[in-house]
Design a protein around this motif. Structure first.
Motif, PDB file in Angstrom:
ATOM      1  N   SER A 106      11.597  -1.605   0.234  1.00 22.60           N
ATOM      2  CA  SER A 106      11.790  -2.741  -0.666  1.00 22.60           C
ATOM      3  C   SER A 106      11.343  -4.050  -0.017  1.00 22.60           C
ATOM      4  O   SER A 106      11.166  -5.058  -0.699  1.00 22.60           O
ATOM      5  CB  SER A 106      13.257  -2.840  -1.098  1.00 22.60           C
ATOM      6  OG  SER A 106      14.072  -3.264  -0.013  1.00 22.60           O
ATOM      7  N   LYS A 107      11.149  -4.033   1.299  1.00 21.81           N
ATOM      8  CA  LYS A 107      10.755  -5.237   2.030  1.00 21.81           C
ATOM      9  C   LYS A 107       9.274  -5.221   2.420  1.00 21.81           C
ATOM     10  O   LYS A 107       8.797  -6.116   3.106  1.00 21.81           O
ATOM     11  CB  LYS A 107      11.626  -5.378   3.280  1.00 21.81           C
ATOM     12  CG  LYS A 107      13.117  -5.510   2.960  1.00 21.81           C
ATOM     13  CD  LYS A 107      13.971  -5.274   4.190  1.00 21.81           C
ATOM     14  CE  LYS A 107      15.432  -5.314   3.881  1.00 21.81           C
ATOM     15  NZ  LYS A 107      15.960  -4.138   3.223  1.00 21.81           N
ATOM     16  N   LYS A 108       8.558  -4.197   1.993  1.00 19.60           N
ATOM     17  CA  LYS A 108       7.164  -4.004   2.406  1.00 19.60           C
ATOM     18  C   LYS A 108       6.293  -5.227   2.109  1.00 19.60           C
ATOM     19  O   LYS A 108       5.593  -5.724   2.991  1.00 19.60           O
ATOM     20  CB  LYS A 108       6.579  -2.763   1.729  1.00 19.60           C
ATOM     21  CG  LYS A 108       5.132  -2.503   2.072  1.00 19.60           C
ATOM     22  CD  LYS A 108       4.610  -1.258   1.360  1.00 19.60           C
ATOM     23  CE  LYS A 108       3.127  -1.072   1.666  1.00 19.60           C
ATOM     24  NZ  LYS A 108       2.566   0.056   0.900  1.00 19.60           N
ATOM     25  N   LYS A 109       6.330  -5.703   0.894  1.00 22.15           N
ATOM     26  CA  LYS A 109       5.474  -6.833   0.495  1.00 22.15           C
ATOM     27  C   LYS A 109       5.784  -8.076   1.338  1.00 22.15           C
ATOM     28  O   LYS A 109       4.883  -8.716   1.868  1.00 22.15           O
ATOM     29  CB  LYS A 109       5.662  -7.132  -0.991  1.00 22.15           C
ATOM     30  CG  LYS A 109       4.821  -8.280  -1.494  1.00 22.15           C
ATOM     31  CD  LYS A 109       5.057  -8.515  -2.977  1.00 22.15           C
ATOM     32  CE  LYS A 109       4.281  -9.735  -3.433  1.00 22.15           C
ATOM     33  NZ  LYS A 109       4.583 -10.075  -4.827  1.00 22.15           N
ATOM     34  N   ASN A 110       7.072  -8.411   1.486  1.00 28.21           N
ATOM     35  CA  ASN A 110       7.456  -9.586   2.275  1.00 28.21           C
ATOM     36  C   ASN A 110       7.102  -9.416   3.751  1.00 28.21           C
ATOM     37  O   ASN A 110       6.701 -10.370   4.417  1.00 28.21           O
ATOM     38  CB  ASN A 110       8.948  -9.875   2.123  1.00 28.21           C
ATOM     39  CG  ASN A 110       9.297 -10.395   0.745  1.00 28.21           C
ATOM     40  OD1 ASN A 110       8.441 -10.867   0.004  1.00 28.21           O
ATOM     41  ND2 ASN A 110      10.555 -10.287   0.379  1.00 28.21           N
ATOM     42  N   PHE A 111       7.262  -8.200   4.262  1.00 33.31           N
ATOM     43  CA  PHE A 111       6.923  -7.906   5.652  1.00 33.31           C
ATOM     44  C   PHE A 111       5.428  -8.159   5.896  1.00 33.31           C
ATOM     45  O   PHE A 111       5.048  -8.868   6.835  1.00 33.31           O
ATOM     46  CB  PHE A 111       7.287  -6.438   5.954  1.00 33.31           C
ATOM     47  CG  PHE A 111       7.093  -6.017   7.376  1.00 33.31           C
ATOM     48  CD1 PHE A 111       8.161  -6.008   8.254  1.00 33.31           C
ATOM     49  CD2 PHE A 111       5.852  -5.598   7.841  1.00 33.31           C
ATOM     50  CE1 PHE A 111       7.997  -5.588   9.575  1.00 33.31           C
ATOM     51  CE2 PHE A 111       5.668  -5.186   9.151  1.00 33.31           C
ATOM     52  CZ  PHE A 111       6.751  -5.185  10.018  1.00 33.31           C
ATOM     53  N   ASN A 113       3.254  -9.829   3.992  1.00 30.71           N
ATOM     54  CA  ASN A 113       2.918 -11.242   3.767  1.00 30.71           C
ATOM     55  C   ASN A 113       3.368 -12.110   4.942  1.00 30.71           C
ATOM     56  O   ASN A 113       2.671 -13.044   5.327  1.00 30.71           O
ATOM     57  CB  ASN A 113       3.530 -11.747   2.464  1.00 30.71           C
ATOM     58  CG  ASN A 113       2.837 -11.186   1.239  1.00 30.71           C
ATOM     59  OD1 ASN A 113       1.693 -10.732   1.307  1.00 30.71           O
ATOM     60  ND2 ASN A 113       3.524 -11.198   0.113  1.00 30.71           N
ATOM     61  N   GLY A 114       4.511 -11.808   5.512  1.00 31.93           N
ATOM     62  CA  GLY A 114       4.996 -12.569   6.655  1.00 31.93           C
ATOM     63  C   GLY A 114       4.087 -12.435   7.859  1.00 31.93           C
ATOM     64  O   GLY A 114       3.804 -13.424   8.555  1.00 31.93           O
ATOM     65  N   ASP A 117       0.839 -14.431   6.834  1.00 31.07           N
ATOM     66  CA  ASP A 117       1.016 -15.883   6.706  1.00 31.07           C
ATOM     67  C   ASP A 117       1.568 -16.538   7.971  1.00 31.07           C
ATOM     68  O   ASP A 117       1.143 -17.628   8.343  1.00 31.07           O
ATOM     69  CB  ASP A 117       1.952 -16.206   5.537  1.00 31.07           C
ATOM     70  CG  ASP A 117       1.393 -15.747   4.196  1.00 31.07           C
ATOM     71  OD1 ASP A 117       0.169 -15.522   4.092  1.00 31.07           O
ATOM     72  OD2 ASP A 117       2.204 -15.592   3.251  1.00 31.07           O
ATOM     73  N   ARG A 123      -4.545  -8.557   6.766  1.00 36.81           N
ATOM     74  CA  ARG A 123      -3.676  -7.861   5.817  1.00 36.81           C
ATOM     75  C   ARG A 123      -3.689  -6.341   6.036  1.00 36.81           C
ATOM     76  O   ARG A 123      -2.650  -5.695   6.004  1.00 36.81           O
ATOM     77  CB  ARG A 123      -4.071  -8.194   4.370  1.00 36.81           C
ATOM     78  CG  ARG A 123      -3.148  -7.522   3.341  1.00 36.81           C
ATOM     79  CD  ARG A 123      -3.231  -8.156   1.967  1.00 36.81           C
ATOM     80  NE  ARG A 123      -2.861  -9.552   1.972  1.00 36.81           N
ATOM     81  CZ  ARG A 123      -1.603 -10.013   1.961  1.00 36.81           C
ATOM     82  NH1 ARG A 123      -0.602  -9.179   1.939  1.00 36.81           N
ATOM     83  NH2 ARG A 123      -1.356 -11.305   1.969  1.00 36.81           N
ATOM     84  N   GLU A 127      -0.464  -3.972   6.846  1.00 30.93           N
ATOM     85  CA  GLU A 127      -0.085  -2.829   6.012  1.00 30.93           C
ATOM     86  C   GLU A 127       0.022  -1.559   6.849  1.00 30.93           C
ATOM     87  O   GLU A 127       0.990  -0.796   6.712  1.00 30.93           O
ATOM     88  CB  GLU A 127      -1.096  -2.640   4.885  1.00 30.93           C
ATOM     89  CG  GLU A 127      -1.009  -3.698   3.811  1.00 30.93           C
ATOM     90  CD  GLU A 127      -2.113  -3.594   2.757  1.00 30.93           C
ATOM     91  OE1 GLU A 127      -2.883  -2.600   2.766  1.00 30.93           O
ATOM     92  OE2 GLU A 127      -2.197  -4.510   1.926  1.00 30.93           O
TER      93      GLU A 127
END
Length: 180
Positions: A106-111, A113-114, A117, A123, A127
Motif C-alpha cells: 500500500s506504500k509502494k507509490k509513495n516509497f 516517489n520519495g 523526489d 524511477r 521500483e
C-alpha cells in the motif's frame, strides 16, 4: 484469550519473567521504577526503527537493535555478538501498533516517489528496489510477526530467554504478549 496484557502493576508480569531482565524492563518502562546502575548490558532489545517509540531504561542496561518492524532476520550476526561477546541471556522483541512495515504494498507509490523526489533516484531503480526488498521486510500483522520471530530466535538460540512484547504508541506502554 486476551493476546495483549497491559502491565500496570508488578502482579501483571508473567511468572516466567520474574527475576529476569524482562521483569526489570517492564518495571523501568511501565512502572517508573528507579534506575539501577549497570556496568554491562543485561538484555538485547530488538525493536522497530519507528521514531515514535522511546524506552525508559537505565544507561548500559541493554543492547538495542532497531530495524523495520523489529525484524532481526538480517541482524542475526549482531544478535549472536550480543550473546557471545556481550554475554546477554535475554532478548526482548518489541512490536508496536501502526507499524509501517505492515502492508508495504500500500506504500509502494509513495516509497518510489520519495526515492525519486527526495533522494534523486531514477524511477526504474526505485521500483526495482521496492520490488526486490519489500518482500523481505513485510511483517504482516505486528503481533503474529513478533510471535513468529520469538519462536524463530528460540530455535536458533535455545538457551536464551526470548520474550515477545508490544509497544502501544497510543499510551507509550509495553504489553506482554500472551502466547497460549
Amino acid at each position: 484469550m486476551k493476546r495483549l496484557v497491559k502491565v500496570t502493576k508488578e502482579e501483571d508480569i508473567f511468572e516466567k519473567y520474574k527475576g529476569t531482565p524482562i521483569e526489570a524492563l517492564l518495571k523501568y518502562h511501565n512502572l517508573d521504577y528507579p534506575h539501577d546502575t549497570f556496568a554491562k548490558a543485561e538484555i538485547l532489545i530488538g525493536m522497530c526503527m519507528d521514531n515514535r517509540k522511546s524506552l525508559r531504561i537505565p544507561d548500559n542496561f541493554a543492547f538495542i537493535l532497531r530495524s523495520g518492524g523489529g525484524n532481526l532476520r538480517y541482524s542475526e550476526f549482531k544478535v549472536s555478538y550480543a550473546i557471545a561477546i556481550g554475554g546477554v541471556k535475554t532478548i526482548a522483541l518489541i512490536a508496536h501498533n501502526n507499524c509501517g512495515m505492515v502492508n508495504l504494498m500500500s506504500k509502494k507509490k509513495n516509497f518510489i516517489n520519495g526515492l525519486v523526489d527526495v533522494a534523486g533516484w531514477d524511477r526504474q531503480w526505485a521500483e526495482e528496489h521496492f520490488m526486490n526488498f519489500s518482500p523481505m521486510f513485510e511483517i504482516g500483522n505486528e503481533i503474529d510477526f513478533v510471535l513468529s520471530e520469538a519462536k524463530r530466535l528460540r530455535l536458533r538460540y535455545p538457551n536464551i530467554l526470548v520474550a515477545p512484547l508490544y509497544y502501544n504508541i497510543d499510551d507509550n506502554k509495553l504489553y506482554l504478549v500472551n502466547e497460549d
